[in-house]
Design a protein around this motif. Structure first.
Motif, PDB file in Angstrom:
ATOM      1  N   THR A   7       0.744  -1.129  -0.072  1.00 42.36           N
ATOM      2  CA  THR A   7      -0.133  -0.132   0.226  1.00 42.36           C
ATOM      3  C   THR A   7       0.743   1.309  -0.044  1.00 42.36           C
ATOM      4  OG1 THR A   7      -1.719   0.972   1.147  1.00 42.36           O
ATOM      5  CG2 THR A   7      -0.499   0.011   2.482  1.00 42.36           C
ATOM      6  N   ASP A   8       0.322   2.380   0.506  1.00 46.23           N
ATOM      7  CA  ASP A   8       1.179   3.530   0.584  1.00 46.23           C
ATOM      8  C   ASP A   8       0.813   4.165   2.111  1.00 46.23           C
ATOM      9  OD1 ASP A   8      -1.158   5.039   0.415  1.00 46.23           O
ATOM     10  OD2 ASP A   8      -0.850   5.418  -1.771  1.00 46.23           O
ATOM     11  N   ALA A   9       1.386   5.431   2.362  1.00 48.03           N
ATOM     12  CA  ALA A   9       1.132   5.887   3.512  1.00 48.03           C
ATOM     13  C   ALA A   9      -0.193   6.574   3.884  1.00 48.03           C
ATOM     14  CB  ALA A   9       2.304   7.272   3.630  1.00 48.03           C
ATOM     15  N   SER A  10      -1.206   6.488   2.775  1.00 48.97           N
ATOM     16  CA  SER A  10      -2.532   6.922   3.122  1.00 48.97           C
ATOM     17  C   SER A  10      -3.287   5.907   3.566  1.00 48.97           C
ATOM     18  CB  SER A  10      -3.107   7.467   1.761  1.00 48.97           C
ATOM     19  OG  SER A  10      -3.271   6.427   0.879  1.00 48.97           O
ATOM     20  N   ASN A  11      -2.950   4.540   3.586  1.00 48.85           N
ATOM     21  CA  ASN A  11      -3.821   3.525   4.144  1.00 48.85           C
ATOM     22  C   ASN A  11      -4.013   3.573   5.784  1.00 48.85           C
ATOM     23  OD1 ASN A  11      -3.558   0.923   5.413  1.00 48.85           O
ATOM     24  ND2 ASN A  11      -3.837   0.175   3.457  1.00 48.85           N
ATOM     25  N   PHE A  14      -2.176   1.367   7.991  1.00 42.68           N
ATOM     26  CA  PHE A  14      -0.818   1.629   8.126  1.00 42.68           C
ATOM     27  C   PHE A  14      -0.525   2.696   9.046  1.00 42.68           C
ATOM     28  CE2 PHE A  14       3.013   4.485   6.618  1.00 42.68           C
ATOM     29  CZ  PHE A  14       3.750   3.508   7.011  1.00 42.68           C
ATOM     30  N   VAL A  15      -1.456   3.988   8.871  1.00 43.55           N
ATOM     31  CA  VAL A  15      -1.584   5.237   9.851  1.00 43.55           C
ATOM     32  C   VAL A  15      -1.669   4.912  11.160  1.00 43.55           C
ATOM     33  CG1 VAL A  15      -2.574   7.496  10.235  1.00 43.55           C
ATOM     34  CG2 VAL A  15      -2.192   6.717   7.632  1.00 43.55           C
ATOM     35  N   ALA A  16      -2.771   3.954  11.650  1.00 42.49           N
ATOM     36  CA  ALA A  16      -3.002   3.739  12.986  1.00 42.49           C
ATOM     37  C   ALA A  16      -1.750   2.847  13.480  1.00 42.49           C
ATOM     38  CB  ALA A  16      -4.197   2.770  12.890  1.00 42.49           C
ATOM     39  N   LEU A  17      -1.273   1.894  12.728  1.00 40.34           N
ATOM     40  CA  LEU A  17      -0.095   1.313  13.332  1.00 40.34           C
ATOM     41  C   LEU A  17       1.180   2.190  13.754  1.00 40.34           C
ATOM     42  CD1 LEU A  17      -0.496  -1.858  11.130  1.00 40.34           C
ATOM     43  CD2 LEU A  17      -0.474  -1.941  13.553  1.00 40.34           C
ATOM     44  N   VAL A  18       1.219   3.157  12.828  1.00 37.16           N
ATOM     45  CA  VAL A  18       2.378   3.910  12.857  1.00 37.16           C
ATOM     46  C   VAL A  18       2.395   5.043  14.115  1.00 37.16           C
ATOM     47  CG1 VAL A  18       3.477   6.114  11.930  1.00 37.16           C
ATOM     48  CG2 VAL A  18       3.045   4.353  10.488  1.00 37.16           C
ATOM     49  N   ILE A  45       6.175   8.830   2.039  1.00 38.58           N
ATOM     50  CA  ILE A  45       6.095   7.436   1.654  1.00 38.58           C
ATOM     51  C   ILE A  45       5.305   6.726   0.656  1.00 38.58           C
ATOM     52  CG2 ILE A  45       5.983   5.131   3.047  1.00 38.58           C
ATOM     53  CD1 ILE A  45       7.292   6.241   5.081  1.00 38.58           C
ATOM     54  N   LYS A  46       6.077   6.360  -0.358  1.00 38.48           N
ATOM     55  CA  LYS A  46       5.006   5.637  -1.375  1.00 38.48           C
ATOM     56  C   LYS A  46       4.899   4.067  -1.291  1.00 38.48           C
ATOM     57  CE  LYS A  46       7.632   8.571  -4.286  1.00 38.48           C
ATOM     58  NZ  LYS A  46       8.469   8.527  -5.705  1.00 38.48           N
ATOM     59  N   TYR A  47       5.948   3.603  -0.581  1.00 38.27           N
ATOM     60  CA  TYR A  47       5.815   2.161  -0.354  1.00 38.27           C
ATOM     61  C   TYR A  47       5.682   1.743   0.913  1.00 38.27           C
ATOM     62  CZ  TYR A  47       8.033   3.124  -4.982  1.00 38.27           C
ATOM     63  OH  TYR A  47       8.224   3.738  -6.010  1.00 38.27           O
ATOM     64  N   ALA A  48       4.552   1.095   1.339  1.00 40.01           N
ATOM     65  CA  ALA A  48       4.265   0.857   2.701  1.00 40.01           C
ATOM     66  C   ALA A  48       3.625  -0.702   2.567  1.00 40.01           C
ATOM     67  CB  ALA A  48       3.468   1.683   3.324  1.00 40.01           C
ATOM     68  N   ILE A  49       3.770  -1.228   3.680  1.00 37.88           N
ATOM     69  CA  ILE A  49       2.927  -2.806   3.783  1.00 37.88           C
ATOM     70  C   ILE A  49       2.304  -2.666   5.128  1.00 37.88           C
ATOM     71  CG2 ILE A  49       4.780  -3.931   2.298  1.00 37.88           C
ATOM     72  CD1 ILE A  49       5.944  -5.074   4.989  1.00 37.88           C
ATOM     73  N   VAL A  50       1.398  -3.417   4.990  1.00 41.09           N
ATOM     74  CA  VAL A  50       0.568  -3.876   6.366  1.00 41.09           C
ATOM     75  C   VAL A  50       0.590  -5.283   6.383  1.00 41.09           C
ATOM     76  CG1 VAL A  50      -1.651  -3.554   7.815  1.00 41.09           C
ATOM     77  CG2 VAL A  50      -0.661  -1.559   6.387  1.00 41.09           C
ATOM     78  N   ALA A  57      -5.140  -5.815  11.460  1.00 39.98           N
ATOM     79  CA  ALA A  57      -3.672  -5.371  11.338  1.00 39.98           C
ATOM     80  C   ALA A  57      -2.585  -5.451  12.534  1.00 39.98           C
ATOM     81  CB  ALA A  57      -3.892  -3.582  10.975  1.00 39.98           C
ATOM     82  N   VAL A  58      -1.818  -6.118  12.137  1.00 39.00           N
ATOM     83  CA  VAL A  58      -0.771  -6.300  13.414  1.00 39.00           C
ATOM     84  C   VAL A  58       0.602  -6.043  12.892  1.00 39.00           C
ATOM     85  CG1 VAL A  58      -1.972  -8.516  14.211  1.00 39.00           C
ATOM     86  CG2 VAL A  58      -0.349  -8.674  12.456  1.00 39.00           C
ATOM     87  N   GLY A  59       0.881  -5.207  11.797  1.00 45.14           N
ATOM     88  CA  GLY A  59       2.185  -4.986  11.484  1.00 45.14           C
ATOM     89  C   GLY A  59       2.299  -4.154  10.312  1.00 45.14           C
ATOM     90  N   CYS A  60       3.349  -3.323  10.315  1.00 43.61           N
ATOM     91  CA  CYS A  60       3.521  -2.482   9.144  1.00 43.61           C
ATOM     92  C   CYS A  60       5.248  -2.131   9.030  1.00 43.61           C
ATOM     93  CB  CYS A  60       2.885  -1.059   9.384  1.00 43.61           C
ATOM     94  SG  CYS A  60       3.679  -0.031  10.728  1.00 43.61           S
TER      95      CYS A  60
END
Length: 150
Positions: A7-11, A14-18, A45-50, A57-60
């Motif tokens: 995904t990317d940083a708009s997910n 991802f935002v909640a995990l960060v 950030i253009k390249y993110a994973i969850v 969601a358990v990691g990023c």
């Protein structure tokens, strides 16, 4: 079963995990946290994973170009419920695979000396300690790593 989504940083996950990661780091880093925090913004950030376990969601983690051919691994985090299950290693491998697909030759990263779990993860996965790179040069609490990609 663990599912890793690119995904990317708009997910939203991802935002909640960060946010959880930043809360954890604020405690671990103490007075040093504002220094580190300035380098951990996710808007570029253009390249993110969850990572998901049973739909939760358990990691990023994320990739950010550092220099031509070199990518920095950023924002690695596993929730307390997700720890001890190999999720962080799966995320790290997924980020490395993505970096290779994007034609990067090397991954670098910085972690804090007060994060022994992270240090162990990176050593276990073939990262070697290097001199601290900018902006962490001379920062006592930082430890930097690198790994050449196949």
């Amino acid at each position: 079963m663990i599912k890793i989504v690119r995904t990317d940083a708009s997910n939203a996950d991802f935002v909640a995990l960060v946010k959880q990661l930043d809360a954890d780091l604020a405690i671990r880093d103490g007075d040093d946290h504002p220094f580190y925090d300035q380098f951990n913004k996710i808007d570029q950030i253009k390249y993110a994973i969850v990572a998901y376990e049973k739909g939760k969601a358990v990691g990023c983690g994320a990739l950010k170009e550092y220099a031509p051919g070199m990518v920095e691994i950023k924002r690695m985090y596993t929730t307390p419920q997700g720890r001890g299950k190999g999720i962080a290693t799966k995320m790290l491998k997924a980020l490395e695979a993505w970096a290779s697909e994007l034609s990067y030759e090397k991954c670098i990263l910085e972690t804090g000396k007060k994060q022994p779990e992270a240090i162990g993860l990176y050593k276990k996965n073939g990262y070697r300690i290097i001199l601290n790179y900018s902006p962490y040069e001379g920062v006592e609490n930082s430890i930097c790593f690198e790994k050449r990609l196949a």
